[in-house]
Design an enzyme around this catalytic site. Structure first.
Site, PDB file in Angstrom:
ATOM      1  N   ASP A  40       0.733  -1.303  -0.026  1.00 61.15           N
ATOM      2  CA  ASP A  40       0.032   0.006   0.004  1.00 61.15           C
ATOM      3  C   ASP A  40       0.874   1.131   0.008  1.00 61.15           C
ATOM      4  OD1 ASP A  40      -2.540   1.677  -0.016  1.00 61.15           O
ATOM      5  OD2 ASP A  40      -2.597   1.385   2.177  1.00 61.15           O
ATOM      6  N   HIS A  57       2.386   3.479  -9.044  1.00 66.18           N
ATOM      7  CA  HIS A  57       2.137   2.064  -9.307  1.00 66.18           C
ATOM      8  C   HIS A  57       3.170   1.597  -9.994  1.00 66.18           C
ATOM      9  CE1 HIS A  57      -1.691   2.548  -7.557  1.00 66.18           C
ATOM     10  NE2 HIS A  57      -2.119   3.289  -8.521  1.00 66.18           N
ATOM     11  N   LEU A 151      10.781 -20.609  -4.569  1.00 69.96           N
ATOM     12  CA  LEU A 151       9.890 -19.429  -3.913  1.00 69.96           C
ATOM     13  C   LEU A 151       8.446 -19.677  -4.488  1.00 69.96           C
ATOM     14  CD1 LEU A 151       9.387 -16.966  -1.790  1.00 69.96           C
ATOM     15  CD2 LEU A 151       9.793 -15.565  -3.980  1.00 69.96           C
TER      16      LEU A 151
HETATM   17  C1  IPE Z   1      -5.437  -2.617  -0.045  1.00 72.96           C
HETATM   18  O1  IPE Z   1      -5.220  -1.669  -0.278  1.00 72.96           O
HETATM   19  C2  IPE Z   1      -5.417  -3.326  -1.454  1.00 72.96           C
HETATM   20  C3  IPE Z   1      -4.099  -3.576  -1.860  1.00 72.96           C
HETATM   21  C4  IPE Z   1      -3.003  -3.051  -1.385  1.00 72.96           C
HETATM   22  C5  IPE Z   1      -3.967  -4.263  -3.349  1.00 72.96           C
HETATM   23  P1  IPE Z   1      -6.195  -0.461  -0.361  1.00 72.96           P
HETATM   24  O2  IPE Z   1      -5.427   1.169  -0.708  1.00 72.96           O
HETATM   25  O3  IPE Z   1      -7.300  -0.507  -1.571  1.00 72.96           O
HETATM   26  O4  IPE Z   1      -6.923  -0.185   0.916  1.00 72.96           O
HETATM   27  P2  IPE Z   1      -7.592   0.827   1.692  1.00 72.96           P
HETATM   28  O5  IPE Z   1      -8.826   1.424   0.953  1.00 72.96           O
HETATM   29  O6  IPE Z   1      -6.822   1.791   2.250  1.00 72.96           O
HETATM   30  O7  IPE Z   1      -8.304  -0.192   2.776  1.00 72.96           O
HETATM   31  C1  IPE Z   2      -1.470   0.403  -3.524  1.00 71.65           C
HETATM   32  O1  IPE Z   2      -1.511   1.639  -3.409  1.00 71.65           O
HETATM   33  C2  IPE Z   2      -1.864  -0.305  -4.810  1.00 71.65           C
HETATM   34  C3  IPE Z   2      -3.185  -0.459  -4.887  1.00 71.65           C
HETATM   35  C4  IPE Z   2      -4.090  -0.666  -3.754  1.00 71.65           C
HETATM   36  C5  IPE Z   2      -3.583  -0.989  -6.343  1.00 71.65           C
HETATM   37  P1  IPE Z   2      -2.584   2.687  -3.197  1.00 71.65           P
HETATM   38  O2  IPE Z   2      -2.824   2.906  -4.899  1.00 71.65           O
HETATM   39  O3  IPE Z   2      -3.722   2.179  -2.637  1.00 71.65           O
HETATM   40  O4  IPE Z   2      -1.799   3.984  -2.651  1.00 71.65           O
HETATM   41  P2  IPE Z   2      -2.388   5.043  -1.615  1.00 71.65           P
HETATM   42  O5  IPE Z   2      -3.000   3.942  -0.543  1.00 71.65           O
HETATM   43  O6  IPE Z   2      -3.806   5.753  -2.215  1.00 71.65           O
HETATM   44  O7  IPE Z   2      -1.422   5.983  -0.991  1.00 71.65           O
HETATM   45 MG    MG Z   3      -3.844   2.395  -0.563  1.00 69.70          MG
END
Ligand code: IPE
Ligand code: IPE
Ligand code: MG
Length: 262
Positions: A40, A57, A151
């Site tokens: 995240d 990303h 792995l």
């Molecule tokens: C969780 O992250 C999902 C992934 C890392 C793929 P999100 O960014 O979607 O989660 P929330 O919305 O903060 O709970």
């Molecule tokens: C994690 O990063 C990737 C996915 C959930 C797909 P985020 O896109 O959730 O990044 P933040 O949480 O908005 O910083």
């Molecule tokens: Mg996120």
């Protein structure tokens, strides 16, 4: 390297710090067999640099390679990465498109190196929602790495733990209705056998990056007794040193599983 590239190059902790942690891991032993990671913070990583979210990303994709290599180096056997949740389909379509093409690019580009590094890749989630070219790339990498054992890498794409549990319940109900299973035979092992992760040991360590302290619908059944490690680092900056740091923290835990300490 251009200035623009430097601006988005992630800092994957290299050098003595990581090596010292690795040495400690090797001396103390007790590396978790299965590490699960909620990757995240890509969006916030980009925002901090005034970059568009898709660039976050893309940098996150590079962190995946660093962490896989570090996991192998440390002797982790199973690595589960949460890449895209069912709930993430509710994001703006421009972001979904960018994420989906990155996932496809990742699978296509990394397939050779994963195969050569002895990584066995499996992808779990609702594949029906993926575009056909992405689904085909996933099938290919699974097929080409199926024999590997160094792995076991589980990628969770379009995944929801609740949906996985509902799917298991439906399978059990169908088997009962068809007379292939008696209700009394439904125990924890029977339930776990209908999950995507059947055959994988449960995660020993669940890492979430970016400081968020929630599970966000990841592996709800499987993390029952996982140790939690919340890292403040945004995913694109999470690298070798950060992984080893989490593993060292895991080594210091007293896992009691409801019992009393020895
Ligand atoms: C969780 O992250 C999902 C992934 C890392 C793929 P999100 O960014 O979607 O989660 P929330 O919305 O903060 O709970
Ligand atoms: C994690 O990063 C990737 C996915 C959930 C797909 P985020 O896109 O959730 O990044 P933040 O949480 O908005 O910083
Ligand atoms: Mg996120």
């Amino acid at each position: 390297m251009s200035a623009a590239h430097r601006a988005i190059a992630p800092d994957h902790g290299q050098g003595t710090d990581a090596d010292a942690l690795l040495a400690r891991l090797r001396v103390d032993g007790g590396v978790p067999r299965h590490v699960a990671i909620i990757m995240d913070g890509n969006g916030r990583w980009a925002r901090k640099r005034a970059l568009p979210r898709p660039l976050g990303h893309r940098s996150g994709m590079r962190a995946v390679r660093a962490v896989i290599e570090a996991a192998i180096e440390a002797g982790v056997e199973w690595l589960s990465l949460f890449a895209f949740s069912t709930e993430n389909w509710q994001r703006p379509s421009s972001e979904i498109d960018a994420l989906m093409s990155l996932l496809e690019e990742y699978v296509a580009r990394e397939a050779d190196s994963l195969r050569e590094n002895g990584v066995c890749v499996r992808v779990f989630g609702d594949r029906a929602r993926l575009v056909e070219s992405a689904a085909r790339a996933i099938e290919r990498v699974e097929r080409e790495t199926a024999h590997n054992t160094r792995l076991f890498l589980n990628l969770f794409i379009s995944y929801s733990a609740r949906a996985e549990l509902v799917r298991a319940a439906q399978q059990l109900a169908t088997e009962v209705a068809e007379g292939r299973l008696a209700p009394a035979e439904i125990d924890e092992a029977a339930f776990a056998a209908r999950l995507f992760t059947h055959g994988c040991p449960d995660p020993d360590l669940l890492i979430r990056t970016s400081g968020e302290q929630r599970i966000s619908n990841f592996l709800l059944w499987q993390v029952a007794y996982a140790e939690l490690f919340i890292s403040p680092v945004y995913w694109p900056d999470f690298g070798r040193r950060e992984l080893f740091d989490a593993l060292v923290s895991f080594q210091q835990r007293d896992r009691r599983f409801g019992r009393v300490s020895a």
